[in-house]
Design an enzyme around this catalytic site. Sequence first.
Site, PDB file in Angstrom:
ATOM      1  N   LYS A 507       0.874  -1.401   0.122  1.00  0.00           N
ATOM      2  CA  LYS A 507       0.054   0.007  -0.025  1.00  0.00           C
ATOM      3  C   LYS A 507       1.008   1.261   0.157  1.00  0.00           C
ATOM      4  CE  LYS A 507      -3.556  -2.119   2.529  1.00  0.00           C
ATOM      5  NZ  LYS A 507      -2.758  -3.413   3.387  1.00  0.00           N
ATOM      6  N   SER A 577      13.385 -13.232  -0.927  1.00  0.00           N
ATOM      7  CA  SER A 577      12.753 -14.534  -0.024  1.00  0.00           C
ATOM      8  C   SER A 577      11.643 -14.823  -0.666  1.00  0.00           C
ATOM      9  CB  SER A 577      12.570 -14.043   1.351  1.00  0.00           C
ATOM     10  OG  SER A 577      11.504 -12.883   1.728  1.00  0.00           O
ATOM     11  N   LEU A 613      19.808 -21.389   5.686  1.00  0.00           N
ATOM     12  CA  LEU A 613      20.485 -22.322   5.418  1.00  0.00           C
ATOM     13  C   LEU A 613      21.156 -22.118   4.275  1.00  0.00           C
ATOM     14  CD1 LEU A 613      18.871 -25.924   6.588  1.00  0.00           C
ATOM     15  CD2 LEU A 613      20.651 -24.470   7.742  1.00  0.00           C
ATOM     16  N   LYS A 682       9.490 -25.573  -3.397  1.00  0.00           N
ATOM     17  CA  LYS A 682      10.956 -25.742  -3.091  1.00  0.00           C
ATOM     18  C   LYS A 682      11.851 -26.760  -3.941  1.00  0.00           C
ATOM     19  CE  LYS A 682      10.402 -23.616   1.419  1.00  0.00           C
ATOM     20  NZ  LYS A 682       9.993 -24.123   3.016  1.00  0.00           N
TER      21      LYS A 682
END
Length: 820
Positions: A507, A577, A613, A682
């Site tokens: 926003k 990410s 990791l 993943k």
Amino acid sequence: MRILKFGGTSLSNVKKFLIVEEIIKDKIKHEQISIVLSAPEKITNYLVESIKTAITKKRLIQLNFIENIIKKFLSELEKTLPSKILEKLKEEINAEILKLKDLLQTVSLLEKCPKNLNATIISRGEIFSIFIMNAILKSKGYQITIINPIKTLIGIGDYLNATIDINLSKNKIKKLKIPKKNVILMPGFIAGNKEKKLVALGRNGSDYSAAILSVCLEARYCEIWTDVDGVFTADPKIVKDAKLLNFLTYSEAMELSYLGAKVLHPKTISPLAKFNIPCLIKNTLNKNASGTIIKNFSKENSPTVKGVTSLDDITMFSISGLEKKEIHNLTGRIFSKISQKELSPILILQNSSNGNLDFCISDNETEKTFEVLKNELFTELKNKLIHPIKIIKNTSIVSIIGNKFQLKKNIYLNLFLGLQKNNVNILAISKNLSQNSISIVIKKCDVIETIQNIHSALFNQNYKIIEVFLVGIGGVGSTLLNQLKKQQKILQHKNIDIKICSISNSKKTIFNEKGIVLNNWMKEFENSKNTFSLEDLLKKIKSNKFINPVFIDCTSSEKIAEKYVDILSHHMHIVASNKKANTSCNKLYRNIRLITKKYDLKFLYETNIGAGLPVIENFQNLINSGDKLIQFRGILSGSLSFIFGKLEQGISLSKATMMAKELGFTEPNPQDDLLGIDVARKLLILAREAGYDLELSDIEIDSLLPKEFNLNLNTKDFFLELKKIDTQFLNRILEAKKENKILRFVGIIEKNGKCKVKIEKIEKSDPLYSIKNGENALAFYTKYYQPNPLVLKGYGAGNNVTAAGVFSDLLRTLSYNLGT
Ligand code: ASP
Ligand code: MG
């Protein structure tokens, strides 16, 4: 004998003259000294202007300014000088001002200023300096000899830019027979021609006067006193962290001054070099600083870069379309005419293969040069044997100066890295044969930024800047900001400067190109009225010219991921990410990689698998070093790892899921975890890294939830529905227990590249057996790692580890990276 020359800024008021006297007092203890003086600051400029206004406006405006400066001197001197000396000084100065008025009156009557008058007018400031210094030294009891340069220094050539015949001048000076104890005073900037008429030595020419006097008097040293500590690696007004150069060779100093370093007049060094007289540059207001020493060093110089300079107000001429065989002949013709007209090209570039001749000349010689070219090339132009002459005005020549560039390989790399930062358009580039300078021609408007960038690329290779543009301030994004806040100072000590230039969610946004202060970013963000639009952000990035911009995506937005190609085309790295870009269609996946290669950018997404990791980096390193994936098995979901760990302790599926949700391990809607899609994503990312060309739909998913499970429920009802399959699940666990196995939700890449996510019964010897409490484990069976796999294991979920993973990707944007 030691020669000390003081520039205009060292003579701008009486206080400064008195500082000069102190320096003289100090030096004279050791040897005889000669003082060469410039005009007091600003006076020469006013004199030059006064000629212009006398011609055009027929008024003597600037003369008032000059009289005011002189009046101020005289009133300040009332306190210092005995009245007799003061009166004499006043007489001398008034006579000089009257003479000046007369000269300017003549100019205004003539409506032009002949060069001989011009030289006399613009050198009055030096005469004032000598009068004042003479009075001050006399009042302090010094014995003084004043050298008249009109009678002793023999100037040749132009009235305004003469050079000095050293041999003739030396003979004249030798005949003067100056007593050993006397301080010698001489006005700089002036010489006399064979007719004993005053000639000037070119603007800032009193450095040259000092060099000549050093040779004529066989001085041991020539000191140039100015208002900076010495020669710097760049103009400190442009480059804040320019470094002082303590030592320079004559040739480096010459190259620096010819190519624009302002500290020394270009003609100064050559006579000193010829007679091997060291030159010391000192700061009058910082006497004790070591300064810069210029001399021949007995030790061989190692390859070095000494500085970045610029010559501004340059015009570039480009002559093209010449016949190959014609070019040499024509070059000769052009430059002989140009030198006959006393024009001096600064840089010449000739390309025989495509008949091109470019050269640069100072702006004020443009018109004359153009006339010369038009006349000389009249026939060629008329018969269209060459293209029309191209003139590019307002350019600058930026040069790098040093020595043995051929031995210093990364100089070109660094130069181009510097140039790349502001995408500057290079009009021409040239390197001199002696390998001690490289010059580029650019538009004048780019010059400051270009000098700064080249300087930082050459001299601050250890100092790195990252400009962050963060989108997504949920758990991971806001934790990252906290971590950045804590580390900012520490990293600065390691020469890494991270600036957060924008923070946005779907926003709103806040933006500050100089960096948002992270102490109260949250408040600032809450108060912000600026709505977020990626297009606007990219526009700002384009217009602000950042050095090393990095886009961080901590959202899970598909829309933003779709824009990565666009973002990368703005020459910024991406750290994400967000997994969406790596798990949507193959086309986007490939386009992103193509553009990162094209622009040499980084797209880093270590947290896409196993949070912090180091999975991706290690896996890429393996593949790049020739290893090959045979098989993969892993627990890739922190939430499922937690849930399955709890099931083992006898806790029901619904209860374990609830606990995971409460601890923040699950996606906002826990069914996304239980469906296995997150794990499938993943796995897809890993499979693609291993070289398999797959889509998400190619992954076989054996979900935790049965087919008939209603997926359109709110969270509360979802848990009620989940409860219904608790027993079914418990039975599966008991069944496994009988075989001494446990259940785990596993992602598998098989030998043939087939990918599956499913619940597996696992035996004790399996590396995935003990994984619980939100840990991840990844077992890579490869050509090198078999039969025992390479296992990576650790917490694979949580804001802290994920944000730390994003943070380390951010730092990796600074290093070289192969990718796959
Ligand atoms: N006063 C003259 C000028 O400003 C010469 C000098 O300062 O060196 O150009
Ligand atoms: Mg000067």
